[in-house]
Design an enzyme around this catalytic site. Structure first.
Site, PDB file in Angstrom:
ATOM      1  N   ASP A  52      13.327 -36.374  16.662  1.00  0.00           N
ATOM      2  CA  ASP A  52      11.761 -36.406  17.014  1.00  0.00           C
ATOM      3  C   ASP A  52      11.660 -35.985  18.270  1.00  0.00           C
ATOM      4  O   ASP A  52      12.502 -35.982  19.096  1.00  0.00           O
ATOM      5  CB  ASP A  52      11.264 -37.799  16.853  1.00  0.00           C
ATOM      6  CG  ASP A  52      11.475 -38.327  15.431  1.00  0.00           C
ATOM      7  OD1 ASP A  52      11.529 -37.296  14.544  1.00  0.00           O
ATOM      8  OD2 ASP A  52      11.431 -39.578  15.077  1.00  0.00           O
ATOM      9  N   TYR A 112      24.046 -42.847  15.986  1.00  0.00           N
ATOM     10  CA  TYR A 112      23.015 -42.773  17.030  1.00  0.00           C
ATOM     11  C   TYR A 112      23.464 -43.910  17.988  1.00  0.00           C
ATOM     12  O   TYR A 112      23.907 -44.906  17.534  1.00  0.00           O
ATOM     13  CB  TYR A 112      21.670 -43.109  16.475  1.00  0.00           C
ATOM     14  CG  TYR A 112      21.265 -41.936  15.818  1.00  0.00           C
ATOM     15  CD1 TYR A 112      20.400 -41.086  16.545  1.00  0.00           C
ATOM     16  CD2 TYR A 112      21.515 -41.745  14.419  1.00  0.00           C
ATOM     17  CE1 TYR A 112      19.717 -39.877  15.760  1.00  0.00           C
ATOM     18  CE2 TYR A 112      20.797 -40.768  13.646  1.00  0.00           C
ATOM     19  CZ  TYR A 112      20.098 -39.585  14.342  1.00  0.00           C
ATOM     20  OH  TYR A 112      19.620 -38.637  13.849  1.00  0.00           O
TER      21      TYR A 112
END
Length: 265
Positions: A52, A112
């Site tokens: 994003d 992540y």
């Protein structure tokens, strides 16, 4: 050497995300423009997945098909691309792959990392690099909340809607396996790491934001576990900012995750 796999790092603060968009500058567009400058033709690239706006990457992966007649070596590819890219995007590695390899569909896991800074004042060098949380919260409860996420669950309450979800998805459409969700304390910095077989839209940010509610005492660990047990309930509304999120690794060897031996880029 007709198909090449690249590993790139980028500072996402300057971009509207990975995905090519009509409005805004994306990482994908910037890379494709650099490739076009080298090859004198537009080549589409395919990534391991989207990030994003504002999200960073230490090791995003993408592949491209080299046009017939191009004889650049792997090292020349790295040097040429970095010469045409802004300093906020760097090509770190490249390697040849099979013609049927796909950066997204062959990926079997990702890691992540999310950074939280608890310092009273956020140093300017961490601006857009971490979630600044100077207010007190219980780090041990945050760690306990992360453990709840481990395992195979239906995570639909921890995923945002893109607007293109199927009306009648298969039973396992929202099911993901998180192999580990851990927290490491480094002074005032907390490093939250999630290793799993896949992540949905904004999933990591929603996992972090909801776990923070537990750490603040606004939610019980048992209530968090109940959300996973009842996936048809209301979605969580606690989404951590994009600035603290980093794509650390993409794994392409089944069963090899989280720092164990094997192929990861």
């Amino acid at each position: 050497m007709s198909r090449l796999l690249f590993t790139c790092a980028y500072d996402g603060a300057s971009y509207c995300g990975w995905q090519s968009q009509k409005d805004g500058v994306s990482v994908q567009d910037t890379l494709e423009q650099a490739i076009a400058s080298i090859l004198k033709e537009r080549i589409r690239i395919a990534a391991s997945g989207r990030t994003d706006a504002g999200v960073h990457a230490h090791a995003q992966c993408f592949h491209l098909d080299v046009p017939e007649g191009c004889r650049m070596s792997l090292q020349n590819w790295i040097a040429a691309l970095n010469a045409h890219l802004p300093a906020t995007i760097r090509i770190m590695e490249s390697m040849p792959v099979a013609d049927d390899f796909h950066a997204r569909f062959n990926a079997c896991g990702k890691e992540y990392e999310y950074l939280i800074c608890r310092a009273p004042v956020l140093t300017p060098f961490m601006q857009n690099r971490a979630w600044h949380l100077p207010q007190p919260f219980d780090a041990s409860l945050l760690k306990a909340a992360l453990k709840v996420y481990e395992g195979t669950h239906d995570f639909r309450r921890f995923a945002a809607n893109r607007g293109n979800e199927p009306q009648n998805p298969p039973a396992d459409f929202y099911q993901r396996t998180i192999f580990s969700a851990t927290m490491v304390e480094e002074g005032e910095m907390l490093r939250l790491r999630f290793c799993g077989n896949g992540f949905m839209y904004r999933m990591v940010r929603l996992l972090v934001g909801t776990a923070h509610q537990v750490a603040r005492g606004k939610m019980k660990v048992e209530a968090l576990a109940a959300m996973l047990a009842d996936p048809l309930g209301e979605k969580t509304r606690y989404c951590a900012p994009a600035a603290g999120l980093y794509l650390n690794r993409v794994y392409y060897t089944p069963g090899v995750f989280c720092g164990t031996e094997g192929t990861s880029v």
